[in-house]
Motif scaffolding. Structure first.
Motif, mmCIF file in Angstrom:
data_model
loop_
_atom_site.group_PDB
_atom_site.id
_atom_site.type_symbol
_atom_site.label_atom_id
_atom_site.label_comp_id
_atom_site.label_asym_id
_atom_site.label_seq_id
_atom_site.Cartn_x
_atom_site.Cartn_y
_atom_site.Cartn_z
ATOM 1 N N LEU A 142 -5.422 4.649 -11.822
ATOM 2 C CA LEU A 142 -5.167 3.500 -10.944
ATOM 3 C C LEU A 142 -3.681 3.155 -10.952
ATOM 4 C CD1 LEU A 142 -8.250 1.338 -11.922
ATOM 5 C CD2 LEU A 142 -7.682 1.931 -9.579
ATOM 6 N N PHE A 143 -3.118 3.215 -12.150
ATOM 7 C CA PHE A 143 -1.694 2.920 -12.288
ATOM 8 C C PHE A 143 -0.864 3.888 -11.453
ATOM 9 C CE2 PHE A 143 2.394 3.575 -14.438
ATOM 10 C CZ PHE A 143 2.858 2.267 -14.527
ATOM 11 N N ASN A 144 -1.295 5.128 -11.421
ATOM 12 C CA ASN A 144 -0.527 6.157 -10.725
ATOM 13 C C ASN A 144 -0.915 6.305 -9.262
ATOM 14 O OD1 ASN A 144 1.157 6.946 -12.856
ATOM 15 N ND2 ASN A 144 -0.524 8.085 -13.799
ATOM 16 N N SER A 145 -1.581 5.290 -8.697
ATOM 17 C CA SER A 145 -1.995 5.382 -7.301
ATOM 18 C C SER A 145 -1.537 4.166 -6.518
ATOM 19 C CB SER A 145 -3.521 5.477 -7.201
ATOM 20 O OG SER A 145 -3.996 6.598 -7.912
ATOM 21 N N PHE A 146 -1.404 4.364 -5.239
ATOM 22 C CA PHE A 146 -1.173 3.237 -4.327
ATOM 23 C C PHE A 146 -2.157 3.394 -3.175
ATOM 24 C CE2 PHE A 146 0.908 4.944 -0.495
ATOM 25 C CZ PHE A 146 1.075 6.266 -0.892
ATOM 26 N N TYR A 147 -2.236 2.382 -2.323
ATOM 27 C CA TYR A 147 -3.217 2.446 -1.242
ATOM 28 C C TYR A 147 -2.517 2.549 0.102
ATOM 29 C CZ TYR A 147 -7.614 1.868 1.164
ATOM 30 O OH TYR A 147 -8.721 2.094 1.927
ATOM 31 N N SER A 148 -2.882 3.577 0.835
ATOM 32 C CA SER A 148 -2.307 3.760 2.170
ATOM 33 C C SER A 148 -3.283 3.260 3.230
ATOM 34 C CB SER A 148 -2.030 5.239 2.403
ATOM 35 O OG SER A 148 -1.913 5.488 3.801
ATOM 36 N N TYR A 149 -2.836 2.295 4.030
ATOM 37 C CA TYR A 149 -3.698 1.813 5.124
ATOM 38 C C TYR A 149 -3.752 2.810 6.262
ATOM 39 C CZ TYR A 149 -3.958 -2.782 2.956
ATOM 40 O OH TYR A 149 -4.207 -3.811 2.101
ATOM 41 N N LYS A 151 -3.894 6.215 5.897
ATOM 42 C CA LYS A 151 -4.920 7.202 5.543
ATOM 43 C C LYS A 151 -6.206 6.506 5.116
ATOM 44 C CE LYS A 151 -2.660 11.308 5.579
ATOM 45 N NZ LYS A 151 -1.307 11.029 5.629
ATOM 46 N N ASN A 152 -6.091 5.205 4.871
ATOM 47 C CA ASN A 152 -7.214 4.414 4.384
ATOM 48 C C ASN A 152 -7.794 4.950 3.088
ATOM 49 O OD1 ASN A 152 -8.494 2.000 4.933
ATOM 50 N ND2 ASN A 152 -8.686 2.598 7.078
ATOM 51 N N LYS A 153 -6.925 5.305 2.197
ATOM 52 C CA LYS A 153 -7.380 5.739 0.883
ATOM 53 C C LYS A 153 -6.259 5.620 -0.143
ATOM 54 C CE LYS A 153 -7.814 10.225 0.159
ATOM 55 N NZ LYS A 153 -7.971 11.693 0.282
ATOM 56 N N ALA A 154 -6.642 5.751 -1.386
ATOM 57 C CA ALA A 154 -5.658 5.726 -2.463
ATOM 58 C C ALA A 154 -4.971 7.085 -2.542
ATOM 59 C CB ALA A 154 -6.355 5.408 -3.778
ATOM 60 N N LEU A 155 -3.686 7.066 -2.817
ATOM 61 C CA LEU A 155 -2.902 8.295 -2.921
ATOM 62 C C LEU A 155 -2.000 8.200 -4.143
ATOM 63 C CD1 LEU A 155 -1.849 8.614 0.828
ATOM 64 C CD2 LEU A 155 -3.499 10.054 -0.371
ATOM 65 N N GLY A 168 12.736 4.949 3.033
ATOM 66 C CA GLY A 168 12.581 3.571 2.538
ATOM 67 C C GLY A 168 11.210 3.036 2.898
ATOM 68 N N THR A 169 11.140 1.757 3.226
ATOM 69 C CA THR A 169 9.845 1.164 3.558
ATOM 70 C C THR A 169 9.548 1.281 5.041
ATOM 71 O OG1 THR A 169 10.943 -0.967 3.788
ATOM 72 C CG2 THR A 169 9.876 -0.505 1.671
ATOM 73 N N ASP A 170 10.400 1.947 5.754
ATOM 74 C CA ASP A 170 10.268 2.008 7.202
ATOM 75 C C ASP A 170 8.944 2.650 7.617
ATOM 76 O OD1 ASP A 170 11.351 1.325 9.593
ATOM 77 O OD2 ASP A 170 12.107 3.369 9.958
ATOM 78 N N GLY A 171 8.185 1.933 8.398
ATOM 79 C CA GLY A 171 6.949 2.486 8.931
ATOM 80 C C GLY A 171 5.817 2.637 7.928
ATOM 81 N N LEU A 172 6.003 2.113 6.734
ATOM 82 C CA LEU A 172 4.954 2.240 5.718
ATOM 83 C C LEU A 172 3.839 1.240 5.952
ATOM 84 C CD1 LEU A 172 6.480 2.706 2.178
ATOM 85 C CD2 LEU A 172 5.116 4.304 3.504
ATOM 86 N N GLN A 173 2.627 1.716 5.836
ATOM 87 C CA GLN A 173 1.481 0.803 5.888
ATOM 88 C C GLN A 173 0.725 0.964 4.585
ATOM 89 O OE1 GLN A 173 -0.376 2.013 9.678
ATOM 90 N NE2 GLN A 173 -0.118 -0.146 10.176
ATOM 91 N N SER A 252 -7.852 -6.053 -3.679
ATOM 92 C CA SER A 252 -7.681 -6.548 -2.310
ATOM 93 C C SER A 252 -7.368 -5.407 -1.342
ATOM 94 C CB SER A 252 -6.572 -7.594 -2.259
ATOM 95 O OG SER A 252 -5.363 -7.038 -2.735
ATOM 96 N N ALA A 253 -6.801 -4.331 -1.849
ATOM 97 C CA ALA A 253 -6.487 -3.196 -0.972
ATOM 98 C C ALA A 253 -7.756 -2.635 -0.347
ATOM 99 C CB ALA A 253 -5.754 -2.115 -1.759
ATOM 100 N N TYR A 254 -8.851 -2.786 -1.066
ATOM 101 C CA TYR A 254 -10.124 -2.225 -0.599
ATOM 102 C C TYR A 254 -10.986 -3.237 0.144
ATOM 103 C CZ TYR A 254 -9.474 2.201 -3.087
ATOM 104 O OH TYR A 254 -9.020 3.426 -3.494
ATOM 105 N N ALA A 255 -10.428 -4.413 0.436
ATOM 106 C CA ALA A 255 -11.236 -5.486 1.020
ATOM 107 C C ALA A 255 -12.022 -5.025 2.241
ATOM 108 C CB ALA A 255 -10.352 -6.679 1.371
ATOM 109 N N GLU A 256 -11.336 -4.365 3.150
ATOM 110 C CA GLU A 256 -12.005 -3.973 4.388
ATOM 111 C C GLU A 256 -13.107 -2.951 4.120
ATOM 112 O OE1 GLU A 256 -11.617 -5.434 7.346
ATOM 113 O OE2 GLU A 256 -13.271 -4.180 8.030
ATOM 114 N N ARG A 257 -12.835 -2.004 3.244
ATOM 115 C CA ARG A 257 -13.861 -0.997 2.963
ATOM 116 C C ARG A 257 -15.025 -1.578 2.181
ATOM 117 N NH1 ARG A 257 -10.726 4.021 0.625
ATOM 118 N NH2 ARG A 257 -12.815 4.762 0.047
ATOM 119 N N LEU A 258 -14.710 -2.538 1.308
ATOM 120 C CA LEU A 258 -15.801 -3.184 0.568
ATOM 121 C C LEU A 258 -16.688 -3.963 1.528
ATOM 122 C CD1 LEU A 258 -13.829 -4.413 -2.572
ATOM 123 C CD2 LEU A 258 -15.642 -2.691 -2.519
ATOM 124 N N LEU A 259 -16.068 -4.496 2.563
ATOM 125 C CA LEU A 259 -16.831 -5.257 3.552
ATOM 126 C C LEU A 259 -17.640 -4.333 4.454
ATOM 127 C CD1 LEU A 259 -17.254 -8.144 4.697
ATOM 128 C CD2 LEU A 259 -15.416 -7.654 6.292
#
Length: 953
Positions: A142-149, A151-155, A168-173, A252-259
């Motif tokens: 979990l520590f080594n992952s982030f959530y991409s909106y 791809k809608n998954k953890a990477l 940089g942060t340009d265009g990152l979701q 919270s990253a998974y809120a939509e998928r949990l719903l």
RNA sequence: GCCCGGGUGGUGGAAUAGGUAGACACGCAGGACUUAAAAUCCUGUGGGCAGUAAUGUCCGUGCGGGUUCAAUUCCCGCUCCGGGUACCA
């Protein structure tokens, strides 16, 4: 030969254990079925009669599926980390491991007596290093992952670093704590430490300064689901809000998928609803408002009612909002500081119990984004820092909280608004003279005149249209953006406790957290001399000087680039209770694997839990966290199913049924229930185990306590009748019924069937031992069906159609009942069936053998015994569930082709085989019935017990 | 406040694509077997009225309406109980 349940049950329990009857293996090609119970926390009090309810239901289902040919995984284990063991340790100095092991042993003994078909070779304990190794492993992942909106998954975080380096942060979701933006150059310019700090904002397990629920009495922080009504779930101690640096999971990253995942699973509507509310999705808009006349600074607010924008007359900030300092003018500063300080001191509980409206003016004004009018900015604790943006636009006419605030500070607001009323109604016909109009319905009015000054008019639109129109407008003119908000917050994952999983984390010389290499796991929980926090307020693990490090040092040095001389500091917090329960269902699939949490092969065979039975109390805790955890592992490719629990049943709570005796005041004389009104009495709880059918065993009562030794009784009808009430089952109410006692007196099979007979599985109901005789009698009757004059008398004669009808009707009924978890009606059906067979004096193998198979999930011991008496070797679990034949079950309803112009209401029920003419002659000649049949053709005659009772047209 | 459930005999509870309300069980009453008890078995058991009786008849699923030949079941309003949740904008 009598039904000697004690002997039979002992015999078969030993037999099952010896032959490992319920041990399962993957069997590719054979259909699987996974039945799971929520594993218990082994408390010192042992099991009471309410605990096994769900286990019995799941066991019946598991045995049933086994008989239908499924390869059934039905495991059990223990959720062994927890506060009670630790608190007991603090009080007595006993190591929690010792007490936990003792409690587990006791639980196991109690469970074994009930005859469950668990595969104990797969037992899992969360406090076992071989198990929590995988909890630690998942944390590292979990520590080594982030959530991409996107791809809608953890990477993996490495991918994020790459993105930062190129653009940089340009265009990152991506999911993050607070939104930030920097260029690739800015990223590259950061120091290593700065980079690590930045990445914390994106990791799925991260260290963050969180507003936490601090419970001073327990000495630890608590997750939101562990706080109920402002006090701790365990112990009921006060909880206050405090900012602390803690490990958190980005749930919270998974809120939509949990719903959205809820739509695909078979859970009760109410449980899904509870989770939906907890996730709390709300769609609305963020709107930016300029501060002051120069308009350089902007505050963002969140609203679900952008349509009410023209009703905004002021703004409110949460006391903790970061804008508070900036917006407090010099003139107001003192007052604001005072208010913020006071708000901080208030605990969650104070805030809830005291709903008086308070607030303070910041001194600043914002500008209405559409009309440009000045809006005074206030600060009040009815706005929460943790939701939305921590700032709101107030629409007193259409929000009850804003309304209350506006009324409380009406004078001040009026002055600030140049004499205008802060309450501006926007919906035609609504009355806002005494309360706000919160409903999202009606036709809009009171927009400024078209074209002035912004060109947006909502007049005449209904609310839904107005919301859509305003959103469009906001986007078009860049006043903000459309935004979805969730109530679901990240889970705080640190506990300042001893008895929990250690984090696989150490802090390097710069104070940054580092993960231990996976090879050194498990990081074992060390010994400490005391289980209290240290004198400097550090968690108990602070007492363990060199803990664990010595054992991992060499391995770490060999595998990682770590300076051996650095003074390593291991994380002193431990993980919360839900850590260990978040993936235990996966471990059951492959419990002894030392290479992985679960092998691909095992996971692909068992996949997910087909049936999960447990209490509703986990709706917003365990059942959210484990869905989150599972989805994360799914993203990682470790598991092959996105949802862990396909079907979930909530068993109801078993409440206690307390008994009372009535003592005449100032005496040692007790008066029976129906005579008590003639005296001045005080009711007294009396142990329910001394009471049978509400009649007190006076001798036992006298022996119960010394002061009752010479008690006198005033009886009615020669009996002392006790009063009763439904209360929580607890020692202090003397209403705890121990399953061991029931098993000893009636046997496990009786207990199992009676718990099911008590009422619908999902309903809460009081335990009442009255009535258990009926079920026990049934089993004795069933036993007697096999014997005549004390010897086994089962014949091989063919069964008559009548006997077959009883059997096949029962098979069909049990099958549908079990599918619907309607076990209470199954028990009734068995009773009826056996009564009928007794009456028919049916002692035929052709009936009794399949019937025994049918009954075995409910009453396995007696069935195994009878099964072997019939001459079968091995366990009934290896036999096959009997099929029913339609021709024997269709005796009650059939098509009966008649045509007649009759009337319906019969004077009498009619015999079968009657002609249409006779039917016509038999019905009442009344108006209603004539109307019923007029011009219609009867389609079906319903016949019950050989008599026509109804005609369907 | 909002969102879910749920109100059926003395008791736990059956029965809902609308169709014999009270299955099954407890309790109670009466009876059989017993010196007696336990155990077992049989009969009765929603309420009112009429009848010696078989039986007949009316009323009955929280309250008030509605739809229907027919409502415990569907619709509207109310009421009470239980659970969840709550300054979530």
């Amino acid at each position: 030969m009598d039904y000697n349940f004690a002997e039979i049950e002992k015999k078969w329990q030993a037999w099952w254990a010896e032959n490992q009857t319920f041990r399962v293996q993957t069997a590719p090609g054979r259909p699987k079925f996974y039945v799971l119970d929520m594993f218990p926390y082994p408390s010192g009090a042992g099991l009471h009669v309410g605990h096994p309810l769900g286990y019995i239901a799941s066991d019946i289902y598991a045995r049933f599926q086994r008989l239908r040919g499924f390869n059934v995984l039905h495991p059990m284990g223990y959720d062994a980390y927890g506060l009670p063991a630790e608190q007991y340790a603090i009080q007595t100095g006993q190591h929690p491991e010792v007490t936990t092991a003792a409690n587990i042993k006791r639980y196991r003994q109690q469970l074994d007596k009930i005859g469950f078909s668990f595969d104990w070779s797969r037992e899992v304990k969360t406090c076992d290093p071989a198990y929590y190794r995988w909890t630690q492993w998942a944390f590292i992942r979990l520590f080594n992952s982030f959530y991409s909106y996107e791809k809608n998954k953890a990477l993996p975080v490495t991918g994020l670093v790459q993105a930062f380096e190129t653009s940089g942060t340009d265009g990152l979701q991506v999911a993050c704590g607070k939104e930030e933006s920097f260029s690739a150059d800015e990223w590259r310019a950061k120091s290593e430490k700065e980079k690590q700090e930045t990445l914390m904002n994106y990791r799925l397990a991260y260290l963050g300064d969180m507003m936490v629920n601090w419970c001073a009495a327990l000495g630890t922080v608590l997750a939101n689901d562990e706080v109920v009504n402002g006090v701790s779930l365990r112990g009921g101690y006060p909880v206050e809000q405090k900012v602390m640096r803690q490990w958190c999971l980005r749930v919270s990253a998974y809120a939509e998928r949990l719903l959205s995942g809820l739509d695909a699973i078979d859970w009760s509507a109410s449980l899904k609803e509870t989770q939906r509310n907890w996730i709390g999705k709300s769609e609305g808009a963020e709107i930016r408002l300029a501060i002051g006349s120069e308009g350089k600074r902007e505050i963002t607010v969140f609203t679900t009612r952008p349509d009410t924008i023209f009703g905004v007359t002021f703004m409110v900030l949460a006391p903790e909002s970061e804008w508070v300092d900036a917006l407090a003018t010099d003139a107001q500063k003192a007052e604001v500081t005072c208010y913020v300080q006071a708000a901080k001191k208030r605990t969650e509980r104070d805030r809830m119990s005291d709903r008086t409206v308070t607030g303070v003016f910041s001194g600043s004004y914002a500008l209405h984004p559409l009309t440009g009018e000045p809006l005074p900015v206030w600060i009040s604790d009815y706005v929460l820092a943790g939701y939305g943006t921590g700032a709101i636009m107030a629409v007193p006419a259409h929000d009850s909280r804003d309304y209350a605030f506006a009324k409380r500070f009406e004078k001040e607001l009026r002055a600030q608004l140049g004499g205008k009323d802060p309450v501006v109604p926007l919906i035609e016909g609504c009355d806002v003279s005494s309360e706000s109009f919160d409903a999202k319905e009606g036709i809009m009015m009171n927009s400024p005149q078209a074209g002035y000054p912004c060109g947006l008019s909502l007049n005449g639109l209904d609310v839904q249209e107005a919301i859509a129109r305003t959103k469009e407008y906001i986007e078009k003119y860049d006043l903000g953006r459309i935004r979805v908000n969730y109530r679901l917050r990240d889970a705080i994952f640190s506990r300042q406790r001893y008895w929990g999983e250690p984090f696989p984390v150490y802090y390097d010389s710069s104070g940054m957290p580092q993960m231990l290499p996976e090879e050194v796991l498990p990081l074992k929980l060390p010994e400490v001399d005391k289980y209290l926090p240290t004198d400097t307020g550090e968690p108990p693990l602070g007492r363990a000087d060199h803990w664990a490090w010595d054992s991992v040092r060499n391995k770490v040095a060999a595998t990682a680039d770590i300076d051996n001389k650095t003074v390593f500091a291991l994380e002193r917090n431990t993980m919360p209770g839900f850590a260990g329960s978040s993936a235990y269902y996966l471990r059951y699939m492959d419990p002894h694997n030392e290479k992985a949490l679960v092998s691909r092969e095992n996971n692909e065979y068992w996949r997910s839990v087909d049936l999960y039975i447990g209490g509703t109390e986990h709706a917003t805790g365990h059942l959210i966290y484990s869905r989150f955890w599972n989805k994360f592992l799914f993203d990682l490719g470790v598991v092959c199913e996105d949802e862990p629990f396909k079907k979930l049943i909530n068993q109801g709570m078993i409440q206690g049924r307390s008994n009372f005796v009535y003592r005449i005041r100032e005496t040692n004389t007790f008066v029976s229930l129906n005579l008590k009104d003639r005296y001045d009495v005080t009711p007294l709880h009396v142990d329910v185990n001394m009471v049978s059918n509400d009649a007190l065993d006076v001798d036992k009562f006298r022996a119960w306590r010394p002061e009752f030794a010479d008690a006198e009784f005033i009886l009615e009808d020669g009996k002392y009748l006790c009063g009763w009430a439904v209360e929580k089952m607890s020692k202090s109410m003397y209403n705890v019924v121990n399953p061991d006692d029931i098993v000893e007196k009636y046997g496990a099979d009786t207990l199992r069937m009676y718990e099911m007979f008590l009422g619908p599985l999902e309903q809460s109901k009081p335990w009442d031992t009255n009535g258990i005789d009926g079920v026990h009698r049934f089993l004795k009757k069933y036993w007697r069906l096999f014997f005549e004059n004390g010897t086994l008398a089962v014949s091989d004669e063919p069964a008559t159609p009548q006997e077959l009808k009883v059997l096949h009707r029962l098979i069909k009924k049990i099958q549908t009942d079990v599918e619907n978890f309607s076990f209470n009606t199954s028990v009734s059906a068995f009773m009826i069936g056996v009564n009928e067979l007794t009456e028919l004096k049916c002692r035929k193998r052709a009936i009794l053998q399949p019937l025994t198979t049918l009954l075995s999930p409910f009453a396995p011991h007696i069935c195994e015994e009878l099964w072997s008496l019939l001459g079968h070797a091995g366990s009934i679990a290896d036999s096959v569930f009997p099929e029913y034949e339609e021709k024997y079950t269709l005796e009650n309803r059939f098509d009966y082709p008649v045509s007649f112009n009759g009337k319906l209401r019969f004077k009498k029920a009619l015999p079968l085989g009657i002609s249409a003419k006779e039917i016509e002659a038999a019905v009442l000649n009344d108006e209603q019935s004539t109307k019923y049949l007029e011009g219609k053709t009867p389609k079906k005659v319903i016949v019950v017990e050989g008599k026509i009772v109804n005609i369907v047209v």
